[in-house]
Design a protein around this motif. Sequence first.
Motif, PDB file in Angstrom:
ATOM      1  N   LEU A  40      -0.319   5.031   2.056  1.00  0.00           N
ATOM      2  CA  LEU A  40      -1.145   4.670   3.195  1.00  0.00           C
ATOM      3  C   LEU A  40      -0.258   4.363   4.399  1.00  0.00           C
ATOM      4  O   LEU A  40       0.822   3.771   4.236  1.00  0.00           O
ATOM      5  CB  LEU A  40      -1.961   3.421   2.841  1.00  0.00           C
ATOM      6  CG  LEU A  40      -2.917   2.845   3.885  1.00  0.00           C
ATOM      7  CD1 LEU A  40      -4.093   3.777   4.106  1.00  0.00           C
ATOM      8  CD2 LEU A  40      -3.404   1.469   3.428  1.00  0.00           C
ATOM      9  N   GLN A  79      -0.797   3.739   9.069  1.00  0.00           N
ATOM     10  CA  GLN A  79      -1.761   3.277  10.054  1.00  0.00           C
ATOM     11  C   GLN A  79      -2.941   4.233  10.239  1.00  0.00           C
ATOM     12  O   GLN A  79      -4.023   3.817  10.643  1.00  0.00           O
ATOM     13  CB  GLN A  79      -1.069   3.062  11.397  1.00  0.00           C
ATOM     14  CG  GLN A  79      -0.156   1.846  11.417  1.00  0.00           C
ATOM     15  CD  GLN A  79       0.551   1.716  12.748  1.00  0.00           C
ATOM     16  OE1 GLN A  79       1.451   2.484  13.072  1.00  0.00           O
ATOM     17  NE2 GLN A  79       0.153   0.734  13.528  1.00  0.00           N
ATOM     18  N   SER A 100      -5.532   1.858  -1.674  1.00  0.00           N
ATOM     19  CA  SER A 100      -4.962   3.074  -1.089  1.00  0.00           C
ATOM     20  C   SER A 100      -5.930   4.228  -1.315  1.00  0.00           C
ATOM     21  O   SER A 100      -6.476   4.374  -2.411  1.00  0.00           O
ATOM     22  CB  SER A 100      -3.609   3.410  -1.715  1.00  0.00           C
ATOM     23  OG  SER A 100      -3.119   4.644  -1.206  1.00  0.00           O
ATOM     24  N   GLY A 136       0.527  -0.425   5.882  1.00  0.00           N
ATOM     25  CA  GLY A 136      -0.397  -0.194   6.980  1.00  0.00           C
ATOM     26  C   GLY A 136       0.414  -0.130   8.253  1.00  0.00           C
ATOM     27  O   GLY A 136       0.959   0.905   8.628  1.00  0.00           O
ATOM     28  N   ASN A 192     -10.526   5.364   8.011  1.00  0.00           N
ATOM     29  CA  ASN A 192      -9.853   6.223   7.022  1.00  0.00           C
ATOM     30  C   ASN A 192      -9.221   5.452   5.858  1.00  0.00           C
ATOM     31  O   ASN A 192      -8.547   6.059   5.028  1.00  0.00           O
ATOM     32  CB  ASN A 192      -8.771   7.100   7.672  1.00  0.00           C
ATOM     33  CG  ASN A 192      -9.322   8.025   8.716  1.00  0.00           C
ATOM     34  OD1 ASN A 192     -10.437   8.537   8.580  1.00  0.00           O
ATOM     35  ND2 ASN A 192      -8.558   8.243   9.782  1.00  0.00           N
ATOM     36  N   TYR A 193      -9.436   4.144   5.798  1.00  0.00           N
ATOM     37  CA  TYR A 193      -8.838   3.368   4.709  1.00  0.00           C
ATOM     38  C   TYR A 193      -9.765   3.228   3.501  1.00  0.00           C
ATOM     39  O   TYR A 193      -9.331   3.360   2.362  1.00  0.00           O
ATOM     40  CB  TYR A 193      -8.495   1.955   5.201  1.00  0.00           C
ATOM     41  CG  TYR A 193      -7.163   1.808   5.879  1.00  0.00           C
ATOM     42  CD1 TYR A 193      -6.619   2.821   6.661  1.00  0.00           C
ATOM     43  CD2 TYR A 193      -6.429   0.632   5.743  1.00  0.00           C
ATOM     44  CE1 TYR A 193      -5.408   2.664   7.294  1.00  0.00           C
ATOM     45  CE2 TYR A 193      -5.209   0.476   6.380  1.00  0.00           C
ATOM     46  CZ  TYR A 193      -4.710   1.484   7.156  1.00  0.00           C
ATOM     47  OH  TYR A 193      -3.495   1.325   7.781  1.00  0.00           O
ATOM     48  N   GLY A 251      -4.170   6.289   7.754  1.00  0.00           N
ATOM     49  CA  GLY A 251      -4.910   6.551   6.533  1.00  0.00           C
ATOM     50  C   GLY A 251      -4.001   7.130   5.460  1.00  0.00           C
ATOM     51  O   GLY A 251      -2.810   6.783   5.390  1.00  0.00           O
ATOM     52  N   HIS A 274       0.853  -1.191   0.000  1.00  0.00           N
ATOM     53  CA  HIS A 274       0.000   0.000   0.000  1.00  0.00           C
ATOM     54  C   HIS A 274       0.888   1.241   0.000  1.00  0.00           C
ATOM     55  O   HIS A 274       1.366   1.664   1.053  1.00  0.00           O
ATOM     56  CB  HIS A 274      -0.907   0.014   1.234  1.00  0.00           C
ATOM     57  CG  HIS A 274      -1.736  -1.220   1.394  1.00  0.00           C
ATOM     58  ND1 HIS A 274      -2.913  -1.412   0.711  1.00  0.00           N
ATOM     59  CD2 HIS A 274      -1.527  -2.339   2.139  1.00  0.00           C
ATOM     60  CE1 HIS A 274      -3.415  -2.591   1.040  1.00  0.00           C
ATOM     61  NE2 HIS A 274      -2.595  -3.172   1.909  1.00  0.00           N
ATOM     62  N   ARG A 308      -9.311   2.212  -4.213  1.00  0.00           N
ATOM     63  CA  ARG A 308      -9.446   2.268  -2.756  1.00  0.00           C
ATOM     64  C   ARG A 308     -10.194   1.037  -2.254  1.00  0.00           C
ATOM     65  O   ARG A 308     -11.075   0.518  -2.944  1.00  0.00           O
ATOM     66  CB  ARG A 308     -10.203   3.535  -2.367  1.00  0.00           C
ATOM     67  CG  ARG A 308     -10.233   3.816  -0.871  1.00  0.00           C
ATOM     68  CD  ARG A 308     -10.820   5.184  -0.578  1.00  0.00           C
ATOM     69  NE  ARG A 308     -10.708   5.493   0.854  1.00  0.00           N
ATOM     70  CZ  ARG A 308     -11.032   6.659   1.401  1.00  0.00           C
ATOM     71  NH1 ARG A 308     -11.489   7.632   0.611  1.00  0.00           N
ATOM     72  NH2 ARG A 308     -10.890   6.859   2.693  1.00  0.00           N
ATOM     73  N   HIS A 309      -9.821   0.560  -1.049  1.00  0.00           N
ATOM     74  CA  HIS A 309     -10.566  -0.542  -0.448  1.00  0.00           C
ATOM     75  C   HIS A 309     -12.066  -0.241  -0.461  1.00  0.00           C
ATOM     76  O   HIS A 309     -12.490   0.907  -0.288  1.00  0.00           O
ATOM     77  CB  HIS A 309     -10.205  -0.734   1.030  1.00  0.00           C
ATOM     78  CG  HIS A 309      -8.773  -1.027   1.320  1.00  0.00           C
ATOM     79  ND1 HIS A 309      -7.785  -0.075   1.347  1.00  0.00           N
ATOM     80  CD2 HIS A 309      -8.172  -2.188   1.664  1.00  0.00           C
ATOM     81  CE1 HIS A 309      -6.638  -0.618   1.679  1.00  0.00           C
ATOM     82  NE2 HIS A 309      -6.837  -1.904   1.885  1.00  0.00           N
TER      83      HIS A 309
END
Length: 370
Positions: free
Chosen positions: A70, A72, A101, A293, A133-134, A74, A67, A122-123
């Motif tokens: 990104l 922890q 990301s 992350g 925030n992910y 965000g 990632h 993005r996830h």
Amino acid sequence: MSDRGDLRILHIKGPVLAGPEDIRDELWAVDGRITFERPTGSASRAARDTATVQGWVLPGLVDAHCHVGLDQQGPVDESTSEKQALTEREAGALLLRDAGSPSDTRWIDDREDLPRIIRAGRHIARTKRYIRNYAHEIEPGDLAAYVRREARRGDGWVKLVGDWIDRGEGDLAACWPRWALDEAIAAAHEEGARVTAHCFAEDSLRDLVEAGIDCIEHATGLTEETVPLFAERGVAIVPTLVNTATFPQLAEGGVRYPRWSEHMLRLHERRYETVRAAYDAGIPVYTGTDAGGSLAHGLVAAEVAELVTAGIPAAEAVSAATWGARRWLGRPGLEEGAPADLLVFGEDPRRDVRVLGDPRHVVLRGRIVK
């Protein structure tokens, strides 16, 4: 960058491992591209612009789950994203599949000194069922629309969160009903994108595979019942063993959810057995670290070593990070006319994969960057 990094012709004397059974004596990088034919030109240019290095040569490594952009908390700024990409480059990871990301990292594509990135957008997660925030956090009725949008934003991949802790149950649980997965994966395929999903547990796997998913990240929940299904459908896994090694630490922090903690410990305990069972069944296995992350970047060599610890033969583990991974992602390796993204080692990495952690040279688009 040093003068050596600006050379227009680089002569690399092998063995050149162009494939598992394809070993060449030498290659040249001319204007950033690979050729196996000796360049022609004036003697003065050859004397002035050509350098020679020697060693065991592989395509640049592939981290198929990381990632960039990104951390922890965000999304991160461009300076941090650049450092992440440079760390991957220093470790020899020259092709990255960014498995989700929230940051726009398209500017990296304009940088000739940074690795190439294949983005999954993005996830996409269920509301309040993932790291803050992910992700896009949505409900099942919106899944297909969001998948279609991320398919258009990405580079041929979309990333779902397939399971996460359900606080009501106190354990990992599937995030999506089957009908939503059917619609969403069909939408991605209509857009020409493949779909992968974060999955730790067992419960979400059958629905995802039967809905047509292309890959599963982590896949720690594979069982005797689902391994044959994966093999039959040709669904790949990216085990991220350097990440699943952290499950005991995660479990220690889950005192409010003892069922979840115990579940994570069970998944961790059988992680090597799970990967070996997948490999033995013929499931495609590729390297990914989940860096960006909570994990640092630059761990792809350690992931290859973990695959060997799980029982995958060394040459196959190397392929999971080189020839096989590049073919799976649709990117060239050491081929005529391909970008000269390669690594040079002092020893044969197929004999001892620990060699991957110490490249003698990193060559990115024909320039020696390390």
